[in-house]
Motif scaffolding. Structure first.
Motif, PDB file in Angstrom:
ATOM      1  N   ASP A   1       0.813  -1.216   0.000  1.00 59.25           N
ATOM      2  CA  ASP A   1       0.000   0.000   0.000  1.00 59.25           C
ATOM      3  C   ASP A   1       0.853   1.275   0.000  1.00 59.25           C
ATOM      4  O   ASP A   1       0.323   2.385   0.013  1.00 59.25           O
ATOM      5  CB  ASP A   1      -0.934   0.014   1.210  1.00 59.25           C
ATOM      6  N   ALA A   2       2.178   1.118  -0.011  1.00 60.76           N
ATOM      7  CA  ALA A   2       3.062   2.292  -0.020  1.00 60.76           C
ATOM      8  C   ALA A   2       3.035   2.962  -1.394  1.00 60.76           C
ATOM      9  O   ALA A   2       2.702   2.334  -2.410  1.00 60.76           O
ATOM     10  CB  ALA A   2       4.489   1.883   0.323  1.00 60.76           C
ATOM     11  N   THR A   3       3.384   4.226  -1.425  1.00 57.88           N
ATOM     12  CA  THR A   3       3.436   4.952  -2.693  1.00 57.88           C
ATOM     13  C   THR A   3       4.598   4.480  -3.547  1.00 57.88           C
ATOM     14  O   THR A   3       4.469   4.334  -4.773  1.00 57.88           O
ATOM     15  CB  THR A   3       3.575   6.470  -2.430  1.00 57.88           C
ATOM     16  N   HIS A   4       5.740   4.231  -2.925  1.00 61.13           N
ATOM     17  CA  HIS A   4       6.928   3.767  -3.641  1.00 61.13           C
ATOM     18  C   HIS A   4       7.732   2.826  -2.743  1.00 61.13           C
ATOM     19  O   HIS A   4       7.793   3.015  -1.526  1.00 61.13           O
ATOM     20  CB  HIS A   4       7.843   4.945  -4.033  1.00 61.13           C
ATOM     21  N   ASN A   5       8.350   1.824  -3.378  1.00 58.80           N
ATOM     22  CA  ASN A   5       9.337   0.961  -2.717  1.00 58.80           C
ATOM     23  C   ASN A   5      10.598   0.986  -3.587  1.00 58.80           C
ATOM     24  O   ASN A   5      10.733   0.196  -4.529  1.00 58.80           O
ATOM     25  CB  ASN A   5       8.815  -0.474  -2.570  1.00 58.80           C
ATOM     26  N   CYS A   6      11.478   1.887  -3.278  1.00 57.71           N
ATOM     27  CA  CYS A   6      12.692   2.070  -4.071  1.00 57.71           C
ATOM     28  C   CYS A   6      13.827   1.249  -3.461  1.00 57.71           C
ATOM     29  O   CYS A   6      13.815   0.958  -2.262  1.00 57.71           O
ATOM     30  CB  CYS A   6      13.077   3.549  -4.111  1.00 57.71           C
ATOM     31  N   TYR A   7      14.809   0.903  -4.292  1.00 58.02           N
ATOM     32  CA  TYR A   7      15.881   0.055  -3.756  1.00 58.02           C
ATOM     33  C   TYR A   7      17.196   0.278  -4.485  1.00 58.02           C
ATOM     34  O   TYR A   7      17.247   0.870  -5.566  1.00 58.02           O
ATOM     35  CB  TYR A   7      15.496  -1.426  -3.839  1.00 58.02           C
ATOM     36  N   ALA A   8      18.247  -0.226  -3.859  1.00 58.25           N
ATOM     37  CA  ALA A   8      19.581  -0.245  -4.462  1.00 58.25           C
ATOM     38  C   ALA A   8      20.371  -1.354  -3.800  1.00 58.25           C
ATOM     39  O   ALA A   8      20.197  -1.619  -2.611  1.00 58.25           O
ATOM     40  CB  ALA A   8      20.287   1.094  -4.274  1.00 58.25           C
ATOM     41  N   TYR A   9      21.201  -2.019  -4.601  1.00 57.83           N
ATOM     42  CA  TYR A   9      22.098  -3.014  -4.008  1.00 57.83           C
ATOM     43  C   TYR A   9      23.407  -3.082  -4.769  1.00 57.83           C
ATOM     44  O   TYR A   9      23.474  -2.739  -5.956  1.00 57.83           O
ATOM     45  CB  TYR A   9      21.448  -4.396  -3.916  1.00 57.83           C
ATOM     46  N   ILE A  10      24.435  -3.521  -4.047  1.00 63.50           N
ATOM     47  CA  ILE A  10      25.734  -3.822  -4.630  1.00 63.50           C
ATOM     48  C   ILE A  10      26.131  -5.191  -4.127  1.00 63.50           C
ATOM     49  O   ILE A  10      26.197  -5.423  -2.913  1.00 63.50           O
ATOM     50  CB  ILE A  10      26.809  -2.786  -4.245  1.00 63.50           C
ATOM     51  N   VAL A  11      26.360  -6.109  -5.061  1.00 62.97           N
ATOM     52  CA  VAL A  11      26.782  -7.468  -4.735  1.00 62.97           C
ATOM     53  C   VAL A  11      27.969  -7.806  -5.625  1.00 62.97           C
ATOM     54  O   VAL A  11      27.797  -8.200  -6.787  1.00 62.97           O
ATOM     55  CB  VAL A  11      25.650  -8.493  -4.939  1.00 62.97           C
ATOM     56  N   GLY A  12      29.169  -7.609  -5.116  1.00 61.08           N
ATOM     57  CA  GLY A  12      30.360  -7.826  -5.923  1.00 61.08           C
ATOM     58  C   GLY A  12      30.379  -6.880  -7.111  1.00 61.08           C
ATOM     59  O   GLY A  12      30.251  -5.660  -6.949  1.00 61.08           O
ATOM     60  N   ASP A  13      30.481  -7.430  -8.316  1.00 65.99           N
ATOM     61  CA  ASP A  13      30.496  -6.596  -9.512  1.00 65.99           C
ATOM     62  C   ASP A  13      29.106  -6.380 -10.092  1.00 65.99           C
ATOM     63  O   ASP A  13      28.946  -5.823 -11.174  1.00 65.99           O
ATOM     64  CB  ASP A  13      31.415  -7.192 -10.579  1.00 65.99           C
ATOM     65  N   LYS A  14      28.085  -6.806  -9.349  1.00 66.39           N
ATOM     66  CA  LYS A  14      26.691  -6.612  -9.778  1.00 66.39           C
ATOM     67  C   LYS A  14      26.056  -5.510  -8.935  1.00 66.39           C
ATOM     68  O   LYS A  14      26.198  -5.488  -7.723  1.00 66.39           O
ATOM     69  CB  LYS A  14      25.891  -7.897  -9.611  1.00 66.39           C
ATOM     70  N   ALA A  15      25.344  -4.612  -9.595  1.00 70.81           N
ATOM     71  CA  ALA A  15      24.662  -3.525  -8.895  1.00 70.81           C
ATOM     72  C   ALA A  15      23.367  -3.197  -9.630  1.00 70.81           C
ATOM     73  O   ALA A  15      23.274  -3.338 -10.851  1.00 70.81           O
ATOM     74  CB  ALA A  15      25.544  -2.289  -8.806  1.00 70.81           C
ATOM     75  N   LYS A  16      22.366  -2.758  -8.878  1.00 70.84           N
ATOM     76  CA  LYS A  16      21.087  -2.395  -9.478  1.00 70.84           C
ATOM     77  C   LYS A  16      20.367  -1.429  -8.559  1.00 70.84           C
ATOM     78  O   LYS A  16      20.536  -1.481  -7.335  1.00 70.84           O
ATOM     79  CB  LYS A  16      20.233  -3.645  -9.714  1.00 70.84           C
ATOM     80  N   PHE A  17      19.577  -0.539  -9.146  1.00 71.71           N
ATOM     81  CA  PHE A  17      18.763   0.363  -8.333  1.00 71.71           C
ATOM     82  C   PHE A  17      17.505   0.730  -9.101  1.00 71.71           C
ATOM     83  O   PHE A  17      17.450   0.617 -10.327  1.00 71.71           O
ATOM     84  CB  PHE A  17      19.548   1.621  -7.934  1.00 71.71           C
ATOM     85  N   SER A  18      16.484   1.144  -8.349  1.00 69.97           N
ATOM     86  CA  SER A  18      15.190   1.464  -8.959  1.00 69.97           C
ATOM     87  C   SER A  18      14.543   2.645  -8.253  1.00 69.97           C
ATOM     88  O   SER A  18      14.579   2.741  -7.028  1.00 69.97           O
ATOM     89  CB  SER A  18      14.260   0.250  -8.876  1.00 69.97           C
ATOM     90  N   ASP A  19      13.926   3.527  -9.064  1.00 73.27           N
ATOM     91  CA  ASP A  19      13.186   4.670  -8.525  1.00 73.27           C
ATOM     92  C   ASP A  19      11.723   4.323  -8.243  1.00 73.27           C
ATOM     93  O   ASP A  19      11.026   5.104  -7.586  1.00 73.27           O
ATOM     94  CB  ASP A  19      13.233   5.845  -9.510  1.00 73.27           C
ATOM     95  N   ASP A  20      11.249   3.195  -8.770  1.00 74.57           N
ATOM     96  CA  ASP A  20       9.888   2.712  -8.526  1.00 74.57           C
ATOM     97  C   ASP A  20       8.837   3.813  -8.653  1.00 74.57           C
ATOM     98  O   ASP A  20       7.983   3.989  -7.772  1.00 74.57           O
ATOM     99  CB  ASP A  20       9.795   2.061  -7.147  1.00 74.57           C
ATOM    100  N   GLY A  21       8.912   4.542  -9.748  1.00 73.15           N
ATOM    101  CA  GLY A  21       7.881   5.550 -10.016  1.00 73.15           C
ATOM    102  C   GLY A  21       8.231   6.954  -9.606  1.00 73.15           C
ATOM    103  O   GLY A  21       7.553   7.915 -10.009  1.00 73.15           O
ATOM    104  N   GLU A  22       9.254   7.140  -8.778  1.00 75.01           N
ATOM    105  CA  GLU A  22       9.728   8.490  -8.463  1.00 75.01           C
ATOM    106  C   GLU A  22      10.436   9.054  -9.709  1.00 75.01           C
ATOM    107  O   GLU A  22      10.851   8.292 -10.592  1.00 75.01           O
ATOM    108  CB  GLU A  22      10.709   8.464  -7.285  1.00 75.01           C
TER     109      GLU A  22
END
Length: 209
Positions: free
Chosen positions: A49-70
């Motif tokens: 029910d939240a407006t946004h669930n944004c995230y970021a991670y770094i795992v070794g040489d792998k990285a990803k992030f998301s604004d989830d609508g922001e």
């Protein structure tokens, strides 16, 4: 293998309220991309029910992030940059936002999400992952006390086997391998036997973990 610093195995959380919007930050240690992805999905389901669930991670040489609508670049990227700025690896952060009715603007969002990530990371225990080796040292009983005293400041004793001689099992930093061999030889008058095993990454901050 490369040494790195990560965070403790607990789930850490911190909440900020900015202009009536709630920003709830969560951080975990993620040793694999799958673990990070599962954590993100878990938070999305729990806070559906939240407006946004944004995230970021770094795992070794792998990285990803998301604004989830922001707006692009205002949420995931600041969180990712915060992990990098703290020189951390194997870390995943999710920031859940409940919109409070007041728009923060691009700059305000960057500060809010980056600040939430920084705040939760301040609560996290730091765990250095160091290149280590297991070592077995076999000595006569008469030399046990002297050897233990000599090794106490440079190696972590894990267990002891008592037989015709005593075999002590240690966790040591790889960089101290030569030093520890010298300590064993010097404190046993060349009679002690030491066997070093292959390198691996282990939590090493003065305690066996």
């Amino acid at each position: 293998m490369k040494e790195f610093v990560t965070i403790g195995n607990a789930e850490y959380t911190h909440e900020n309220v900015i202009e009536k919007s709630r920003f709830i930050a969560f951080a975990i240690r993620a040793d694999t991309v799958q673990q990070a992805a599962e954590f993100v999905e878990q938070k999305r389901k729990k806070y559906y029910d939240a407006t946004h669930n944004c995230y970021a991670y770094i795992v070794g040489d792998k990285a990803k992030f998301s604004d989830d609508g922001e707006p692009q670049g205002t949420a995931g990227m600041p969180m990712y940059e915060c992990i990098k700025a703290n020189n951390l690896d194997r870390v995943c952060i999710v920031v859940t936002r409940y919109f409070g009715g007041v728009k923060l603007g691009a700059g305000g969002l960057v500060r809010a999400y980056g600040g939430a990530a920084a705040d939760v990371l301040r609560k996290c225990a730091r765990v250095p992952m160091r290149l280590c080796r297991n070592a077995e040292v076999t000595v006569e009983y008469s030399m046990l006390k002297i050897l233990r005293k000599a090794m106490s400041g440079v190696a972590l004793e894990q267990n002891v086997d008592y037989a015709d001689k005593v075999t002590l099992h240690y966790l040591i930093l790889s960089e101290l391998s030569h030093t520890i061999c010298d300590i064993v030889l010097q404190n046993t008058f060349g009679k002690g036997q030491i066997e070093l095993f292959d390198e691996f990454l282990s939590a090493y901050d003065g305690e066996v973990k």
